[in-house]
Design a protein around this motif. Sequence first.
Motif, PDB file in Angstrom:
ATOM      1  N   GLU A 118       0.885  -1.159   0.000  1.00 25.40           N
ATOM      2  CA  GLU A 118       0.000   0.000   0.000  1.00 25.40           C
ATOM      3  C   GLU A 118       0.925   1.211   0.000  1.00 25.40           C
ATOM      4  O   GLU A 118       1.536   1.531   1.014  1.00 25.40           O
ATOM      5  CB  GLU A 118      -0.901  -0.002   1.238  1.00 25.40           C
ATOM      6  CG  GLU A 118      -1.899  -1.156   1.234  1.00 25.40           C
ATOM      7  CD  GLU A 118      -2.454  -1.471   2.615  1.00 25.40           C
ATOM      8  OE1 GLU A 118      -2.520  -0.564   3.459  1.00 25.40           O
ATOM      9  OE2 GLU A 118      -2.800  -2.645   2.839  1.00 25.40           O
ATOM     10  N   SER A 158     -11.406   9.278   3.625  1.00 25.87           N
ATOM     11  CA  SER A 158     -10.749   8.414   2.667  1.00 25.87           C
ATOM     12  C   SER A 158     -11.803   7.946   1.668  1.00 25.87           C
ATOM     13  O   SER A 158     -12.845   8.585   1.524  1.00 25.87           O
ATOM     14  CB  SER A 158     -10.112   7.244   3.426  1.00 25.87           C
ATOM     15  OG  SER A 158      -9.428   6.390   2.544  1.00 25.87           O
ATOM     16  N   GLU A 198      -3.444   6.604  -2.184  1.00 20.54           N
ATOM     17  CA  GLU A 198      -2.964   5.318  -1.671  1.00 20.54           C
ATOM     18  C   GLU A 198      -3.151   4.273  -2.763  1.00 20.54           C
ATOM     19  O   GLU A 198      -4.274   3.996  -3.186  1.00 20.54           O
ATOM     20  CB  GLU A 198      -3.711   4.912  -0.407  1.00 20.54           C
ATOM     21  CG  GLU A 198      -3.173   3.587   0.143  1.00 20.54           C
ATOM     22  CD  GLU A 198      -3.822   3.155   1.458  1.00 20.54           C
ATOM     23  OE1 GLU A 198      -4.310   4.026   2.198  1.00 20.54           O
ATOM     24  OE2 GLU A 198      -3.832   1.948   1.734  1.00 20.54           O
ATOM     25  N   ASP A 225      -4.120  13.147   4.786  1.00 21.86           N
ATOM     26  CA  ASP A 225      -3.100  12.659   5.717  1.00 21.86           C
ATOM     27  C   ASP A 225      -3.433  13.120   7.138  1.00 21.86           C
ATOM     28  O   ASP A 225      -4.251  14.025   7.340  1.00 21.86           O
ATOM     29  CB  ASP A 225      -1.724  13.212   5.298  1.00 21.86           C
ATOM     30  CG  ASP A 225      -0.575  12.295   5.732  1.00 21.86           C
ATOM     31  OD1 ASP A 225      -0.810  11.399   6.573  1.00 21.86           O
ATOM     32  OD2 ASP A 225       0.542  12.474   5.220  1.00 21.86           O
ATOM     33  N   HIS A 264       1.648   5.060  -0.234  1.00 15.63           N
ATOM     34  CA  HIS A 264       1.030   6.383  -0.065  1.00 15.63           C
ATOM     35  C   HIS A 264       1.869   7.414  -0.804  1.00 15.63           C
ATOM     36  O   HIS A 264       3.057   7.547  -0.514  1.00 15.63           O
ATOM     37  CB  HIS A 264       0.966   6.773   1.406  1.00 15.63           C
ATOM     38  CG  HIS A 264       0.100   5.870   2.231  1.00 15.63           C
ATOM     39  ND1 HIS A 264       0.518   4.653   2.672  1.00 15.63           N
ATOM     40  CD2 HIS A 264      -1.164   6.024   2.684  1.00 15.63           C
ATOM     41  CE1 HIS A 264      -0.459   4.087   3.377  1.00 15.63           C
ATOM     42  NE2 HIS A 264      -1.490   4.897   3.394  1.00 15.63           N
TER      43      HIS A 264
END
Lengths: 499, 511
Positions: free
Chosen positions: A22, A105, A172, A139, A24
């Motif tokens: 994953e 998200s 992401e 973030d 970012h």
Amino acid sequence: MTEKLMKFSEAIKRFDPVFGLEVHVELNTNTKLFCPAHYEFGGEPNTELTPVSLGLPGSLPVINRQAVIDGVRLGLALHCHVNEWSQFARKNYFYPDMPRDYQISQADKPTNGEGYLDVELEDGSTFRVPIERAHIEDDAGKNTHIGGADGRIEGADYSLVDYNRAGVPLVEIVTKPVTGAGEKVAEIAGAYVREIRDIARALNVSNGKLEQGNMRADVNVSLRESPDAPLGTRSETKNVNSFRGIEKTIVYEIRRQAAILADGGQVLQETRHWDEAMQTTAGGRLKSDANDYRYFPDPDLAMVHITPEQVEELRATLPEMPLHRKHRLQKEWGLSDFEMRDVINAGALDLIDQTVQAGATASGARKWWLGEIMRESNAREVSLEELPITPQDVAEVEKMIVGGKLNNKLAKQTVEAVLKGEGRPGDIVEKHGWKVMNDDSAIEKAVDDALAVNSDVAAELKAGNMKPIGVIIGAVMRATHGQADAKVVSGLIIKKTRV
Amino acid sequence: MSQKSELVTLTAEQMSAKLRSGEISARELTQAELDVIGAAEPSIQAFLARSSEEALAQADAVDKRRAKGEELPDLAGVPVAVKDMIVTKGIETTAASKILKGWIPPYDATVVARMKRVGMPILGKTNLDEFAQGSSTENSAFHPTFNPWDTTRVPGGSGGGSASAVASFESPLALGTDTGGSIRQPAAFTGTVGVKPTYGHVSRYGAIAMASSLDQVGPCARTVTDAAMLYDVIAGYDDHDSTSLPGKLPSMAAAAVKGARRDLKGLRIGIVKEATGDGFEPEVNASFNEGVELLEGMGAEVKEMSFPNFLHGIRVYYVIMPAEVSSNLARYDGMRYGLRVMPPAGVPQTAANMMACTREAGFGPEVKRRIILGTYALSAGKYDEWYGKAQRVRTVMIQDFAKAFRDIDVLVCPTAPTSAFKLGEIQDPATMYRNDIATIPANLAGLPALSIPSGLDGSGMPTGFQIMAAQRHDDTAFTVASALESAFTEKWGAPIWTKMKTPWLDSMPEE
């Protein structure tokens, strides 16, 4: 606590490794994802805030259009399917660095769906990494733990929170479980993340600096008996922030899990962290204790609508992808794989390309950037870009050589002067009055003088032993302050010593 | 009645006229309201904080501009009270919760900024159920508010402070927030007018979130026209709120003026069958039926319509609302502002323990109840059964309304099943929740809805008449409300508030 490890070569023989990443990627929009607060790395703590980024009561998020555009462009570069309708969702959990105590998200409706990325390995082969999704999210802030042994929360006396980073847009990128990597598992993972970094920079959607937190990865690793077996239990190592760290995490986890499984034990589903100092991963919390994030669509935000036409408009803005460009330039420049690797490792690809575009030959440009200029960058411990010389400067020097205005010695002096900050090459050459001497009679006189002074060498040359010719050339060059063309000089010497 | 009392019992519309003609100054008017607040508060307790100095300074600024001959908006110099759920720069904002006690916001809500731009002096912050969660204002962490018609009774909730302030003449106008009826039910209980606009017509930026998909800011007033005038000030697109609807809105004040002509020929009205009769007090129904007759008398076509899902609204609401509450109230964790309670000695002094201790001490029982309900409804494995299903029923209700509004212009029903009850009378939360049974559907569907007084019941307490319109047709609701208000007033011979005893006004000293 030292954990039991199996040798990597043995682990790979006995087990089939599967990994997932994953990654970012922090977008380099000037403002945050949901408010117009400015953000720059290294700002004074808690100065880059608005009521929204601090999550004050009554504040509301508004989607940053540029962040969605950047996110879609990154998704397109990763061959993702861009969903016409996507939705932001709240990921609920309490943590001091999260001003609203929920992250905004995307859950079941990410902006970018399935895609893939082909990465190139050392042996020249290509491996396709399957991508599950690439979603957009904001973030958190940054906690600093004071008084603990290694900056971690355990053992800290107190912690400080800086909310500047809170709200900065991230994409992401989540892979599917990557199978079939075998012994190249770490190399593939490293190459994949480097490729994403190169793409993000080529798109100018991220600064891509891992050391500044622009990119970080969660690394999932599991082992299974054979490629036909179902996936094993995985560990998730969070927030690894260097390429080497990602590669080492995978190797370490394979060795650790293999030792557990070989002893008949069970791998715990847990989150771990990469300890750079110890070069190990360390256990964190068990996944069974993990938060239930209680995702639900964020009622403060409307769904994001991206029409197929808009997708095509954005696709048209994509630059040439880094891997494609690398192959093209290698061919255009006529370099071997090894030579190209040196260029890449030196970080000189863009500089050489720009130098060539400014009119230099590829071999000339490469010679300067990997030679003289590289030595200077190593000596000063700064990157090539940070030196006071530009691709235009190098091209100008090269053009003066080709045009016969400079010889190699003068060209080197000129580049050295540019690196000292004396100015642009043309001005430097003019200021010093450097020029290749074209007055044959003057050179001839210098040759005659040199032969006369070094009569013993002259005698050798006349006897047919050409080895000491350098002595005469050197004397002539000194006498002409380096402005004579060395080829012309050596031609004259041969002519005059031939009986 | 004293001169001052006469001034404060004017409507906002009348105050505006006197300000414009120069008969009164904004300072005189603001001071008069502050004096009423001083006299009334011991028995009403509508306010949590007063901002007298700011209000007078704002009034002086208006007077100065008017003296210079500036053309000012209608409500320039007309004071207003603000529900303490809405943030006001420099004025303590608590949502009636201990967890926010002492918090001074560094910014103004969009609605507050718009009122300030117009020149409306802000008198103070009004009481509410903690985080707007309740139907009686008894859940305020600080003190209850009393109903000016009978101070042994509640003013409704959550916006009991704003409704009582307007009803008791402490302020001609007030702002409320309405998530499931928090503007309209208190309006019904206090004989005032309360409006919940179409979801998206009024910016939520700076309105402390309770349930984001349901919350809407709206006006509280004594007349429909006054409410419309305040609506016109606060409504309209705001780029700070993504759920704000773009496009220019018609003047609600003009719609109200049009209604006062009492010509409703051709207007099609539907009565919500499920929100009359059973479960609604006979006297509530009786006054509602009088209203329906008056509407028919003005030429409207009235028919009864069945909405089988109408009463499911409360069940849907008590899943969706707590779910959003559980997330929206997460930020009150002691880290950045408001209350912070450290763990007791012997307990690890960690951030997580501090958050837990702060929330334990800072939230009242009703807020905790809803956070727990909502956390459950969103939890893994429960989501589809609860939140997911509730959203599906909500979608069906929205479709039911959309279909109905093809055949009718407005829907009507009583605002609340009862008139104001006594303080302490309702202890059971589920019984309390039933107060909002008729108001919740408009929130779930995002419809504009308002409540106007429909008379007094046997105990002398006001009852409310609710009018709902199709999304974005707030002006239609205002027109019908204004017509009905005019017809009721004619029938009663005077506005309803003239029937209210106001000892605090009678005892006011003249200087």
